[in-house]
Design an enzyme around this catalytic site. Structure first.
Site, PDB file in Angstrom:
ATOM      1  N   GLY A  56     -12.263 -51.945  18.571  1.00 34.02           N
ATOM      2  CA  GLY A  56     -10.955 -52.563  18.779  1.00 34.02           C
ATOM      3  C   GLY A  56     -10.787 -52.915  20.236  1.00 34.02           C
ATOM      4  N   SER A  57      -9.555 -52.979  20.669  1.00 29.45           N
ATOM      5  CA  SER A  57      -9.291 -53.419  22.039  1.00 29.45           C
ATOM      6  C   SER A  57      -9.549 -52.295  23.049  1.00 29.45           C
ATOM      7  CB  SER A  57      -7.845 -53.891  22.150  1.00 29.45           C
ATOM      8  OG  SER A  57      -6.987 -52.809  21.900  1.00 29.45           O
ATOM      9  N   GLU A  96      -8.847 -61.477  28.363  1.00 23.70           N
ATOM     10  CA  GLU A  96      -9.503 -61.793  27.092  1.00 23.70           C
ATOM     11  C   GLU A  96      -8.486 -62.486  26.196  1.00 23.70           C
ATOM     12  OE1 GLU A  96     -10.174 -58.580  24.250  1.00 23.70           O
ATOM     13  OE2 GLU A  96     -12.026 -59.527  23.582  1.00 23.70           O
ATOM     14  N   THR A 109      -6.521 -49.843  23.294  1.00 23.05           N
ATOM     15  CA  THR A 109      -6.480 -48.818  22.249  1.00 23.05           C
ATOM     16  C   THR A 109      -7.636 -47.836  22.416  1.00 23.05           C
ATOM     17  OG1 THR A 109      -5.566 -50.498  20.770  1.00 23.05           O
ATOM     18  CG2 THR A 109      -6.249 -48.440  19.766  1.00 23.05           C
ATOM     19  N   GLY A 110      -8.793 -48.349  22.823  1.00 19.73           N
ATOM     20  CA  GLY A 110      -9.965 -47.483  23.033  1.00 19.73           C
ATOM     21  C   GLY A 110      -9.664 -46.364  24.021  1.00 19.73           C
ATOM     22  N   LYS A 162     -10.724 -46.244   8.194  1.00 18.29           N
ATOM     23  CA  LYS A 162      -9.445 -46.962   8.192  1.00 18.29           C
ATOM     24  C   LYS A 162      -9.661 -48.391   8.670  1.00 18.29           C
ATOM     25  CE  LYS A 162      -6.279 -47.280  11.469  1.00 18.29           C
ATOM     26  NZ  LYS A 162      -5.837 -48.670  11.262  1.00 18.29           N
ATOM     27  N   GLU A 222     -16.384 -49.406  20.741  1.00 22.09           N
ATOM     28  CA  GLU A 222     -16.808 -50.810  20.883  1.00 22.09           C
ATOM     29  C   GLU A 222     -15.553 -51.613  21.185  1.00 22.09           C
ATOM     30  OE1 GLU A 222     -19.716 -51.854  21.115  1.00 22.09           O
ATOM     31  OE2 GLU A 222     -21.060 -50.537  19.993  1.00 22.09           O
ATOM     32  N   CYS A 259     -15.514 -60.471  19.629  1.00 21.17           N
ATOM     33  CA  CYS A 259     -15.611 -59.697  20.865  1.00 21.17           C
ATOM     34  C   CYS A 259     -16.636 -60.322  21.801  1.00 21.17           C
ATOM     35  CB  CYS A 259     -15.948 -58.249  20.561  1.00 21.17           C
ATOM     36  SG  CYS A 259     -17.383 -58.030  19.515  1.00 21.17           S
TER      37      CYS A 259
HETATM   38  P1  NAD Z   1      -6.711 -52.936  18.165  1.00 20.65           P
HETATM   39  O1  NAD Z   1      -7.195 -52.050  19.255  1.00 20.65           O
HETATM   40  O2  NAD Z   1      -5.330 -53.407  18.183  1.00 20.65           O
HETATM   41  O3  NAD Z   1      -6.898 -52.234  16.752  1.00 20.65           O
HETATM   42  C1  NAD Z   1      -8.148 -51.765  16.287  1.00 20.65           C
HETATM   43  C2  NAD Z   1      -7.916 -50.666  15.272  1.00 20.65           C
HETATM   44  O4  NAD Z   1      -7.321 -49.541  15.912  1.00 20.65           O
HETATM   45  C3  NAD Z   1      -6.990 -51.038  14.123  1.00 20.65           C
HETATM   46  O5  NAD Z   1      -7.499 -50.468  12.930  1.00 20.65           O
HETATM   47  C4  NAD Z   1      -5.678 -50.388  14.524  1.00 20.65           C
HETATM   48  O6  NAD Z   1      -4.849 -50.080  13.435  1.00 20.65           O
HETATM   49  C5  NAD Z   1      -6.161 -49.115  15.194  1.00 20.65           C
HETATM   50  N1  NAD Z   1      -5.247 -48.522  16.176  1.00 20.65           N
HETATM   51  C6  NAD Z   1      -4.248 -49.131  16.862  1.00 20.65           C
HETATM   52  N2  NAD Z   1      -3.661 -48.248  17.705  1.00 20.65           N
HETATM   53  C7  NAD Z   1      -4.311 -47.074  17.566  1.00 20.65           C
HETATM   54  C8  NAD Z   1      -4.201 -45.793  18.185  1.00 20.65           C
HETATM   55  N3  NAD Z   1      -3.296 -45.544  19.136  1.00 20.65           N
HETATM   56  N4  NAD Z   1      -5.045 -44.824  17.803  1.00 20.65           N
HETATM   57  C9  NAD Z   1      -5.989 -45.065  16.864  1.00 20.65           C
HETATM   58  N5  NAD Z   1      -6.155 -46.252  16.241  1.00 20.65           N
HETATM   59  C10 NAD Z   1      -5.328 -47.244  16.588  1.00 20.65           C
HETATM   60  O7  NAD Z   1      -7.766 -54.141  18.146  1.00 20.65           O
HETATM   61  P2  NAD Z   1      -7.702 -55.437  17.230  1.00 20.65           P
HETATM   62  O8  NAD Z   1      -6.609 -56.305  17.761  1.00 20.65           O
HETATM   63  O9  NAD Z   1      -7.726 -55.042  15.791  1.00 20.65           O
HETATM   64  O10 NAD Z   1      -9.121 -56.109  17.541  1.00 20.65           O
HETATM   65  C11 NAD Z   1      -9.331 -57.014  18.567  1.00 20.65           C
HETATM   66  C12 NAD Z   1     -10.003 -56.333  19.753  1.00 20.65           C
HETATM   67  O11 NAD Z   1     -11.183 -55.675  19.318  1.00 20.65           O
HETATM   68  C13 NAD Z   1     -10.470 -57.315  20.814  1.00 20.65           C
HETATM   69  O12 NAD Z   1     -10.187 -56.790  22.091  1.00 20.65           O
HETATM   70  C14 NAD Z   1     -11.982 -57.393  20.599  1.00 20.65           C
HETATM   71  O13 NAD Z   1     -12.717 -57.789  21.727  1.00 20.65           O
HETATM   72  C15 NAD Z   1     -12.282 -56.010  20.163  1.00 20.65           C
HETATM   73  N6  NAD Z   1     -13.520 -55.973  19.392  1.00 20.65           N
HETATM   74  C16 NAD Z   1     -14.614 -55.356  19.927  1.00 20.65           C
HETATM   75  C17 NAD Z   1     -15.804 -55.360  19.232  1.00 20.65           C
HETATM   76  C18 NAD Z   1     -17.037 -54.713  19.785  1.00 20.65           C
HETATM   77  O14 NAD Z   1     -17.941 -54.485  19.014  1.00 20.65           O
HETATM   78  N7  NAD Z   1     -17.108 -54.413  21.063  1.00 20.65           N
HETATM   79  C19 NAD Z   1     -15.872 -55.960  17.985  1.00 20.65           C
HETATM   80  C20 NAD Z   1     -14.739 -56.568  17.469  1.00 20.65           C
HETATM   81  C21 NAD Z   1     -13.561 -56.545  18.179  1.00 20.65           C
END
Ligand code: NAD
Length: 472
Positions: free
Chosen positions: A222-223, A375, A226-227, A171, A244, A278
């Site tokens: 992602g963030s 961040e 959310t992680g 996704k 990640e 990130c």
């Molecule tokens: P986000 O957490 O908002 O979303 C990431 C993904 O998770 C999206 O596909 C979203 O639809 C999905 N999502 C949202 N809520 C969810 C839930 N409750 N359950 C399952 N999936 C859900 O993050 P973002 O705003 O898309 O990305 C930015 C963040 O990602 C920043 O904090 C950045 O540092 C981090 N990031 C980390 C890395 C890494 O490798 N460590 C790489 C890129 C981005």
């Protein structure tokens, strides 16, 4: 193939559209320019069922064949990078050349991972017994990707998961679904049905996926917020997770640097992709002897860099990718202004409804200010002064995050010593943003759980199986 219409999911090797759609907005204009399918629960069930059925065969396909197919996926990305790049810019905002580089980079990445083979450990090979540990795939992987590097970060999951013998439901972010959908379409004739399903949808879809009992593993980027939700949801049936997550990366600039040599590198290590990385430098600690010199050079670069629509020639930095993130960045800027912090802003931004933010350097704010502690994930870089190296290492490490960091110095021994004391998964010395498919990447502390890339990354998609054979 038409890259600019007919966006369909890929489920069981077929194009699938949904009764409802989600709008996709060009962040440079703020306007909706396409619609993506909004996957229903039934469609998600169908994708998981297809991946489950495909796993039975795929896991037994000889690894050399799986590697060859993953290599071919890389070929497809390389062959279509040019065509996909314009679509990438439209949905993500990044200038076209850099968009193309991401897609090509993802192609090369797939090909590099396709050369990896899990090891076999022999604990005993004697007349009485043979004890051997090999690695087996896990099952169906749930892959969830963010919007900042939508193609490469998705392929970082696809490549090792498929080489390892798993199947997948992927996704992309609802903000950047289109390139991933088109890649799914390009691969329909290449991968067996069900091996790689691609679904798109709104905010419900991610939680449906992480709670779905059909997945053996969740690979999430992602963030951090959310992680944590993902891990909580995975706990219910002990799905494996790789997370990640976010970072608040510190760079430490020692007094012996050649400012003219490092200024450009430090600038783009912080602001490339409009700072939506990130592992971008998010806190810049500079020794007091070189602070003013570096600040003035960075401010001059900021003035010269063109911020605009990534589709226009000469644009170096595009918009913030989505409204939600734009609002967050603007709120941090307002907070900085409300607290009388000194802001040095770069070139003017385009007028209109696009999500543009001027490159902003915050001149020596207090350590406790929000712009230092949080961040930003947008073009606001706090520059902070230091005098003592032990003190600056403490300040750099005083964070719940631990993703990456950087040290800038001509004294290699000293730089290595600082690097080893940083509490992060990656540390760069006199360089930044350099990541490789053969080198593990992952966050310490709340920046992640597990790793991607390298053999360690491949093995996160596998489980060890030890076989004891009695002889004689
Ligand atoms: P986000 O957490 O908002 O979303 C990431 C993904 O998770 C999206 O596909 C979203 O639809 C999905 N999502 C949202 N809520 C969810 C839930 N409750 N359950 C399952 N999936 C859900 O993050 P973002 O705003 O898309 O990305 C930015 C963040 O990602 C920043 O904090 C950045 O540092 C981090 N990031 C980390 C890395 C890494 O490798 N460590 C790489 C890129 C981005």
């Amino acid at each position: 193939m038409d890259f600019h219409s007919d966006y369909a999911m890929t489920i069981d090797g077929k194009a699938v559209v949904s009764p409802a759609t989600i709008p996709v907005i060009n962040p440079a204009t703020g306007e909706t320019f396409a619609q993506a399918p909004d996957c229903t629960r039934e469609q998600l069930d169908a994708a998981v069922a297809s991946a489950k059925a495909a796993f039975k065969t795929w896991r037994n396909v000889p690894i050399a064949e799986r590697q060859a197919l993953v290599h071919k996926v890389g070929d497809v990305l390389l062959a279509n990078a040019e065509a996909l790049a314009r679509l990438f810019t439209q949905e993500q905002g990044r200038p076209v050349d850099a968009a193309k580089q991401e897609i090509q980079g993802a192609g090369v990445w797939l090909q590099a991972v396709a050369k990896m083979t899990p090891p076999v450990h022999v604990s005993e090979d004697s007349p009485t017994q043979l004890i051997e540990t090999r690695y087996v795939p896990l099952g169906v992987v749930c892959a969830i990707a963010p919007w900042n590097f939508p193609v490469s970060l998705a392929m970082w999951k696809v490549a090792p998961a498929l080489v390892a013998g798993n199947t997948m439901v992927l996704k992309p972010s609802p903000f950047t679904p289109l390139c991933t959908l088109k890649i799914g379409e390009l691969l329909r004739d290449i991968l067996p049905p069900g091996v790689l399903n691609i679904v798109t949808g709104g905010d419900d879809l991610g939680p449906w996926m992480t709670a779905h009992p059909g997945f053996a593993k969740i690979s999430f980027t992602g963030s951090t917020a959310t992680g944590k939700r993902v891990m909580e949801s995975a706990a219910k049936d002990l799905k494996r997770v790789t997370l990640e997550l976010g970072g608040n990366d510190a760079a430490i600039v020692m007094p012996d640097v050649d400012l003219d040599e490092v200024a450009q590198k430090i600038f783009f290590g912080a602001f490339f992709n409009s700072a939506q990385i990130c592992v971008a430098t998010k806190r810049l600690y500079v020794h007091e002897d070189v602070y003013d010199g570096l600040r003035d050079r960075l401010a001059a670069i900021a003035k010269a860099v063109k911020v605009g629509d990534g589709a226009e020639q000469g644009t170096v930095l595009g918009p913030i990718q989505n409204k939600r993130q734009y609002d967050r960045v603007m709120e941090l800027l307002d907070d900085a202004r409300a607290n009388d912090l000194t802001l040095l802003q770069g070139a003017a931004i385009p007028e209109g409804a696009g999500y543009f933010v001027p490159v902003t350097i915050v001149d020596n704010p207090p350590e406790s200010s929000r712009v230092v502690q949080e961040e930003a994930f947008g073009p606001i870089l706090p520059m902070l002064k230091f005098a003592d190296v032990n003190d600056v290492i403490d300040r750099a490490n005083d964070s719940d995050y631990g993703l990456a960091g950087a040290v800038w110095s001509k004294d290699v021994e000293k730089a290595l010593d600082i690097a080893r004391r940083m509490e992060t998964g990656t540390v760069w010395i006199n360089q930044n943003l350099n990541l490789r498919p053969d080198t593990p990447f992952g966050g310490h502390k709340q920046s992640g759980f597990g790793v991607e890339n390298g053999l360690d990354g491949l093995l996160e998609f596998m489980a060890p199986q030890s076989v004891y054979l009695a002889r004689g």
